[in-house]
Scaffold this motif. Structure first.
Motif, PDB file in Angstrom:
ATOM      1  N   MET A 103       0.837  -1.195   0.000  1.00  0.00           N
ATOM      2  CA  MET A 103       0.000   0.000   0.000  1.00  0.00           C
ATOM      3  C   MET A 103       0.870   1.243   0.000  1.00  0.00           C
ATOM      4  O   MET A 103       1.925   1.271   0.627  1.00  0.00           O
ATOM      5  CB  MET A 103      -0.927   0.005   1.227  1.00  0.00           C
ATOM      6  CG  MET A 103      -1.780   1.240   1.350  1.00  0.00           C
ATOM      7  SD  MET A 103      -3.003   1.135   2.672  1.00  0.00           S
ATOM      8  CE  MET A 103      -4.190   0.033   1.902  1.00  0.00           C
ATOM      9  N   GLN A 104       0.416   2.256  -0.715  1.00  0.00           N
ATOM     10  CA  GLN A 104       1.105   3.534  -0.747  1.00  0.00           C
ATOM     11  C   GLN A 104       0.251   4.566   0.000  1.00  0.00           C
ATOM     12  O   GLN A 104      -0.883   4.843  -0.380  1.00  0.00           O
ATOM     13  CB  GLN A 104       1.325   3.978  -2.201  1.00  0.00           C
ATOM     14  CG  GLN A 104       2.178   5.228  -2.327  1.00  0.00           C
ATOM     15  CD  GLN A 104       2.375   5.649  -3.772  1.00  0.00           C
ATOM     16  OE1 GLN A 104       2.290   6.830  -4.117  1.00  0.00           O
ATOM     17  NE2 GLN A 104       2.642   4.680  -4.648  1.00  0.00           N
ATOM     18  N   VAL A 105       0.811   5.113   1.071  1.00  0.00           N
ATOM     19  CA  VAL A 105       0.095   6.062   1.921  1.00  0.00           C
ATOM     20  C   VAL A 105       0.749   7.424   1.778  1.00  0.00           C
ATOM     21  O   VAL A 105       1.953   7.565   2.014  1.00  0.00           O
ATOM     22  CB  VAL A 105       0.113   5.625   3.395  1.00  0.00           C
ATOM     23  CG1 VAL A 105      -0.628   6.644   4.259  1.00  0.00           C
ATOM     24  CG2 VAL A 105      -0.494   4.236   3.559  1.00  0.00           C
ATOM     25  N   ALA A 106      -0.028   8.438   1.417  1.00  0.00           N
ATOM     26  CA  ALA A 106       0.481   9.799   1.301  1.00  0.00           C
ATOM     27  C   ALA A 106      -0.054  10.636   2.457  1.00  0.00           C
ATOM     28  O   ALA A 106      -1.252  10.595   2.756  1.00  0.00           O
ATOM     29  CB  ALA A 106       0.068  10.417  -0.037  1.00  0.00           C
ATOM     30  N   ILE A 107       0.836  11.374   3.097  1.00  0.00           N
ATOM     31  CA  ILE A 107       0.454  12.235   4.213  1.00  0.00           C
ATOM     32  C   ILE A 107       0.611  13.679   3.754  1.00  0.00           C
ATOM     33  O   ILE A 107       1.709  14.104   3.380  1.00  0.00           O
ATOM     34  CB  ILE A 107       1.315  11.948   5.455  1.00  0.00           C
ATOM     35  CG1 ILE A 107       1.174  10.470   5.845  1.00  0.00           C
ATOM     36  CG2 ILE A 107       0.907  12.842   6.617  1.00  0.00           C
ATOM     37  CD1 ILE A 107       2.042  10.052   7.014  1.00  0.00           C
ATOM     38  N   ALA A 108      -0.475  14.438   3.759  1.00  0.00           N
ATOM     39  CA  ALA A 108      -0.471  15.795   3.221  1.00  0.00           C
ATOM     40  C   ALA A 108      -1.181  16.737   4.185  1.00  0.00           C
ATOM     41  O   ALA A 108      -1.858  16.298   5.126  1.00  0.00           O
ATOM     42  CB  ALA A 108      -1.138  15.822   1.847  1.00  0.00           C
ATOM     43  N   SER A 109      -1.058  18.038   3.908  1.00  0.00           N
ATOM     44  CA  SER A 109      -1.661  19.010   4.812  1.00  0.00           C
ATOM     45  C   SER A 109      -2.275  20.209   4.094  1.00  0.00           C
ATOM     46  O   SER A 109      -3.223  20.791   4.586  1.00  0.00           O
ATOM     47  CB  SER A 109      -0.615  19.525   5.807  1.00  0.00           C
ATOM     48  OG  SER A 109       0.423  20.207   5.130  1.00  0.00           O
ATOM     49  N   GLY A 110      -1.696  20.588   2.968  1.00  0.00           N
ATOM     50  CA  GLY A 110      -2.131  21.809   2.319  1.00  0.00           C
ATOM     51  C   GLY A 110      -1.434  23.030   2.877  1.00  0.00           C
ATOM     52  O   GLY A 110      -1.032  23.918   2.141  1.00  0.00           O
ATOM     53  N   LYS A 111      -1.252  23.084   4.172  1.00  0.00           N
ATOM     54  CA  LYS A 111      -0.627  24.229   4.821  1.00  0.00           C
ATOM     55  C   LYS A 111       0.663  23.801   5.514  1.00  0.00           C
ATOM     56  O   LYS A 111       0.725  22.730   6.120  1.00  0.00           O
ATOM     57  CB  LYS A 111      -1.585  24.837   5.851  1.00  0.00           C
ATOM     58  CG  LYS A 111      -1.036  26.066   6.573  1.00  0.00           C
ATOM     59  CD  LYS A 111      -2.046  26.592   7.582  1.00  0.00           C
ATOM     60  CE  LYS A 111      -1.502  27.849   8.270  1.00  0.00           C
ATOM     61  NZ  LYS A 111      -0.255  27.601   9.008  1.00  0.00           N
ATOM     62  N   GLY A 112       1.682  24.642   5.427  1.00  0.00           N
ATOM     63  CA  GLY A 112       2.916  24.355   6.137  1.00  0.00           C
ATOM     64  C   GLY A 112       2.798  24.713   7.608  1.00  0.00           C
ATOM     65  O   GLY A 112       1.980  25.544   8.007  1.00  0.00           O
ATOM     66  N   GLY A 113       3.594  24.064   8.436  1.00  0.00           N
ATOM     67  CA  GLY A 113       3.661  24.409   9.845  1.00  0.00           C
ATOM     68  C   GLY A 113       2.613  23.762  10.728  1.00  0.00           C
ATOM     69  O   GLY A 113       2.503  24.110  11.905  1.00  0.00           O
ATOM     70  N   VAL A 114       1.840  22.822  10.188  1.00  0.00           N
ATOM     71  CA  VAL A 114       0.806  22.193  11.015  1.00  0.00           C
ATOM     72  C   VAL A 114       1.315  20.936  11.722  1.00  0.00           C
ATOM     73  O   VAL A 114       0.584  20.298  12.469  1.00  0.00           O
ATOM     74  CB  VAL A 114      -0.447  21.844  10.178  1.00  0.00           C
ATOM     75  CG1 VAL A 114      -1.051  23.093   9.574  1.00  0.00           C
ATOM     76  CG2 VAL A 114      -0.115  20.827   9.087  1.00  0.00           C
ATOM     77  N   GLY A 115       2.579  20.566  11.477  1.00  0.00           N
ATOM     78  CA  GLY A 115       3.155  19.411  12.157  1.00  0.00           C
ATOM     79  C   GLY A 115       3.133  18.123  11.368  1.00  0.00           C
ATOM     80  O   GLY A 115       3.281  17.036  11.924  1.00  0.00           O
ATOM     81  N   LYS A 116       2.982  18.234  10.045  1.00  0.00           N
ATOM     82  CA  LYS A 116       2.875  17.028   9.204  1.00  0.00           C
ATOM     83  C   LYS A 116       4.107  16.147   9.295  1.00  0.00           C
ATOM     84  O   LYS A 116       3.998  14.934   9.508  1.00  0.00           O
ATOM     85  CB  LYS A 116       2.616  17.456   7.759  1.00  0.00           C
ATOM     86  CG  LYS A 116       2.632  16.340   6.729  1.00  0.00           C
ATOM     87  CD  LYS A 116       2.350  16.855   5.357  1.00  0.00           C
ATOM     88  CE  LYS A 116       3.275  17.982   4.960  1.00  0.00           C
ATOM     89  NZ  LYS A 116       4.708  17.629   5.045  1.00  0.00           N
ATOM     90  N   SER A 117       5.283  16.726   9.130  1.00  0.00           N
ATOM     91  CA  SER A 117       6.506  15.919   9.131  1.00  0.00           C
ATOM     92  C   SER A 117       6.833  15.375  10.518  1.00  0.00           C
ATOM     93  O   SER A 117       7.342  14.253  10.649  1.00  0.00           O
ATOM     94  CB  SER A 117       7.694  16.740   8.600  1.00  0.00           C
ATOM     95  OG  SER A 117       7.505  17.038   7.234  1.00  0.00           O
ATOM     96  N   THR A 118       6.549  16.145  11.557  1.00  0.00           N
ATOM     97  CA  THR A 118       6.824  15.650  12.913  1.00  0.00           C
ATOM     98  C   THR A 118       5.909  14.483  13.255  1.00  0.00           C
ATOM     99  O   THR A 118       6.341  13.510  13.886  1.00  0.00           O
ATOM    100  CB  THR A 118       6.649  16.780  13.947  1.00  0.00           C
ATOM    101  OG1 THR A 118       5.351  17.350  13.830  1.00  0.00           O
ATOM    102  CG2 THR A 118       7.686  17.863  13.746  1.00  0.00           C
ATOM    103  N   ILE A 119       4.656  14.570  12.822  1.00  0.00           N
ATOM    104  CA  ILE A 119       3.734  13.455  13.050  1.00  0.00           C
ATOM    105  C   ILE A 119       4.140  12.248  12.217  1.00  0.00           C
ATOM    106  O   ILE A 119       4.115  11.104  12.677  1.00  0.00           O
ATOM    107  CB  ILE A 119       2.287  13.881  12.737  1.00  0.00           C
ATOM    108  CG1 ILE A 119       1.826  14.940  13.756  1.00  0.00           C
ATOM    109  CG2 ILE A 119       1.343  12.683  12.762  1.00  0.00           C
ATOM    110  CD1 ILE A 119       0.484  15.547  13.425  1.00  0.00           C
ATOM    111  N   THR A 120       4.522  12.505  10.961  1.00  0.00           N
ATOM    112  CA  THR A 120       4.960  11.411  10.092  1.00  0.00           C
ATOM    113  C   THR A 120       6.144  10.671  10.696  1.00  0.00           C
ATOM    114  O   THR A 120       6.180   9.430  10.703  1.00  0.00           O
ATOM    115  CB  THR A 120       5.343  11.955   8.705  1.00  0.00           C
ATOM    116  OG1 THR A 120       4.214  12.593   8.105  1.00  0.00           O
ATOM    117  CG2 THR A 120       5.822  10.827   7.797  1.00  0.00           C
TER     118      THR A 120
END
Length: 296
Positions: A1-18
């Motif tokens: 499975m390929q899972v993409a994690i996105a946010s639309g906005k920077g600074g919401v913590g996407k990479s830290t959560i990932t």
């Protein structure tokens, strides 16, 4: 499975959560991680990567070159360049600014002296691979200053990751997308089986995650939502109302926690650095839901 994690906005913590989710999933699944933000890659930093095992140059961008020997200095290229990237140097020669040239070749078309202005391929950036200290491989990319083709870099990243999946018999590819809805994000979401959207309870984040969701809808992918810093704006219910209206399941809510930036300074996922922190406990619960609802 390929899972993409996105946010639309920077600074919401996407990479830290990932980073924290990768840490929590590593013992139960085999996967390759992809940092699909070629303009500002930082997932490797959060995973403690200090060296890259392999790097590959991406050649694809084009810039104009002016042959000063055959140039008659008529100035037509200077006048017609739509990006204003041709200037006159101290010696009176017409020169192309490589950082702003888009390779459109308008200058070459209007030049009265054939062969004086040519387009040359140059490096757009590098794609690199590392094995994290946690045992799973990471593919990342770095776009060179002023170069286009960030989307193509991400596409090549995912192609390399797909080859690794076959070579190493890995189960999943987890892609950390860039902010916004540009070429990088489109390349990240294209081909994914599911999208996990991350937002914070603010009008700006709601607006941007809605735009990202439109890209997800274009690819007809199921979407889930994680609300980060869930307690920073009490009374704001826009995210929940939007998710309910669109039928987007909410995987969980993560409270604001000072342990998160502190763990970032340590180059560790917060769930590793501070497992008892309130944010860590919330992410652990979300990881369990992802195991059950998405990865199986």
């Amino acid at each position: 499975m390929q899972v993409a994690i996105a946010s639309g906005k920077g600074g919401v913590g996407k990479s830290t959560i990932t980073a924290s989710l990768l840490y929590l999933l590593k013992d139960d699944y085999s996967f390759v991680a992809v940092d699909a933000d070629a303009e500002a890659p930082n997932l490797g930093l959060l995973l403690g990567v200090t060296e890259w095992e392999e790097e590959r140059e991406h050649i694809g961008a084009k810039i104009a070159r002016i042959n000063t020997e055959s140039c008659v200095r008529c100035g037509i290229c200077y006048e017609r360049c739509p990006y204003g990237c041709i200037y006159i140097d101290d010696e009176g020669n017409y020169v192309v600014n490589e950082l702003t040239c888009e390779g459109c070749n308008v200058c070459g078309l209007v030049c009265p002296v054939a062969g004086t202005i040519t387009l040359e391929e140059v490096r757009s950036g590098v794609i690199r691979k590392a094995t994290t200290k946690y045992g799973f491989p990471l593919i990342s990319a770095q776009l060179d200053v002023g170069r286009p083709e960030s989307g193509k870099l991400v596409t090549e990243e995912k192609e390399w990751a797909a080859k690794l999946m076959k070579e190493l018999n890995l189960e999943h590819m987890i892609v950390d997308s860039a902010a916004g809805i540009g070429c990088q994000v489109i390349a990240s979401l294209g081909g994914a089986d599911v999208a996990i959207l991350i937002a914070e309870p603010t009008p700006a984040s709601l607006s941007d995650v809605q735009r990202a969701y439109k890209v997800v809808q274009h690819f007809r992918e199921p979407a889930y939502l994680i609300i980060n810093k869930a307690d920073i704006n009490p009374g704001f219910t826009g995210l929940e109302e939007w998710a309910e209206k669109e039928g987007i399941p909410i995987l969980g809510r993560i409270p604001y926690d000072r342990a998160v930036p502190e763990s970032m300074s340590m180059l560790k996922p917060v769930v590793e650095a501070f497992p008892e922190a309130k944010a860590s406990k919330a992410i652990v619960e979300i990881a369990e839901v992802i195991k059950r609802e998405i990865l199986g």
